[in-house]
Design an enzyme around this catalytic site. Sequence first.
Site, PDB file in Angstrom:
ATOM      1  N   TYR A   1       4.832 -18.356  34.666  1.00  0.00           N
ATOM      2  CA  TYR A   1       4.159 -17.362  35.503  1.00  0.00           C
ATOM      3  C   TYR A   1       2.862 -17.925  36.076  1.00  0.00           C
ATOM      4  O   TYR A   1       2.526 -17.688  37.233  1.00  0.00           O
ATOM      5  CB  TYR A   1       3.873 -16.096  34.690  1.00  0.00           C
ATOM      6  N   GLU A   2       2.135 -18.679  35.265  1.00  0.00           N
ATOM      7  CA  GLU A   2       0.844 -19.233  35.689  1.00  0.00           C
ATOM      8  C   GLU A   2       0.979 -20.561  36.436  1.00  0.00           C
ATOM      9  O   GLU A   2      -0.018 -21.176  36.776  1.00  0.00           O
ATOM     10  CB  GLU A   2      -0.075 -19.398  34.470  1.00  0.00           C
TER      11      GLU A   2
ATOM     12  N   VAL B   1       3.136 -10.098  28.433  1.00  0.00           N
ATOM     13  CA  VAL B   1       4.147  -9.039  28.340  1.00  0.00           C
ATOM     14  C   VAL B   1       5.225  -9.403  29.351  1.00  0.00           C
ATOM     15  O   VAL B   1       4.908  -9.722  30.508  1.00  0.00           O
ATOM     16  CB  VAL B   1       3.553  -7.644  28.640  1.00  0.00           C
TER      17      VAL B   1
ATOM     18  N   GLY C   1       3.399  -2.464  32.954  1.00  0.00           N
ATOM     19  CA  GLY C   1       3.132  -1.153  33.526  1.00  0.00           C
ATOM     20  C   GLY C   1       3.466   0.001  32.603  1.00  0.00           C
ATOM     21  O   GLY C   1       3.432   1.156  33.022  1.00  0.00           O
TER      22      GLY C   1
ATOM     23  N   ILE D   1       1.754  -1.481  27.393  1.00  0.00           N
ATOM     24  CA  ILE D   1       1.851  -2.445  26.301  1.00  0.00           C
ATOM     25  C   ILE D   1       0.630  -3.355  26.283  1.00  0.00           C
ATOM     26  O   ILE D   1       0.043  -3.600  25.225  1.00  0.00           O
ATOM     27  CB  ILE D   1       3.168  -3.242  26.400  1.00  0.00           C
ATOM     28  N   GLY D   2       0.238  -3.877  27.433  1.00  0.00           N
ATOM     29  CA  GLY D   2      -0.945  -4.737  27.497  1.00  0.00           C
ATOM     30  C   GLY D   2      -2.191  -4.020  27.021  1.00  0.00           C
ATOM     31  O   GLY D   2      -2.998  -4.566  26.261  1.00  0.00           O
TER      32      GLY D   2
ATOM     33  N   TYR E   1      -7.868  -6.119  33.690  1.00  0.00           N
ATOM     34  CA  TYR E   1      -9.031  -6.356  32.840  1.00  0.00           C
ATOM     35  C   TYR E   1     -10.206  -5.487  33.274  1.00  0.00           C
ATOM     36  O   TYR E   1     -10.953  -4.982  32.430  1.00  0.00           O
ATOM     37  CB  TYR E   1      -9.420  -7.826  32.843  1.00  0.00           C
TER      38      TYR E   1
ATOM     39  N   GLU F   1     -20.554 -14.188  35.066  1.00  0.00           N
ATOM     40  CA  GLU F   1     -21.126 -14.795  36.275  1.00  0.00           C
ATOM     41  C   GLU F   1     -21.976 -16.008  35.939  1.00  0.00           C
ATOM     42  O   GLU F   1     -22.711 -16.019  34.957  1.00  0.00           O
ATOM     43  CB  GLU F   1     -21.977 -13.760  37.035  1.00  0.00           C
TER      44      GLU F   1
END
Length: 162
Positions: A29-30, A91, A97, A100-101, A135, A144
Amino acid sequence: MTPPGLLLRDAAPGDAPLLARFVRALAAYERLEHEAVGTEEDFRRLLFGTPPRAEALIAESGGAPVGFALWYYAVSTFLAKPSLYVEDVFVEPAHRGRGIGRAIFRDLARRALAAGCGRMEWSVLDWNAPAIAFYRSLGARPREGWTLQRLSGPALAALAAA
């Protein structure tokens, strides 16, 4: 509120193959498959060796594994307290959605407070807008002015040998 049918449980040594599969799926995915070289045995040593170097949980929905989290404790010298560092949360796409996260992060926040941590931290790829939005919905904010630095592979070996 925990989604119905969701179980969050501590990973066990027999979960090493599952963790390796989830990490490979996260890496895909990443777009970082080339970096996901950890083996099942590597995960067993990391999580269940002496001493264990990290902890993990498995998210199960309806009895089937659908995600995981892996974390470890770092230290904040400014706070003089431990910090819970979330290395990875994943997940499966078909189960996103559903809360779960959020349930995983709630569990990690509870663990952090129970361990006396002053904060939880994690990294996110700057292009991952869905994760960043998630997040922010949790109340997390970017750090920052700071950038992550890394030594690995030949550079790590060269410095150690100098």
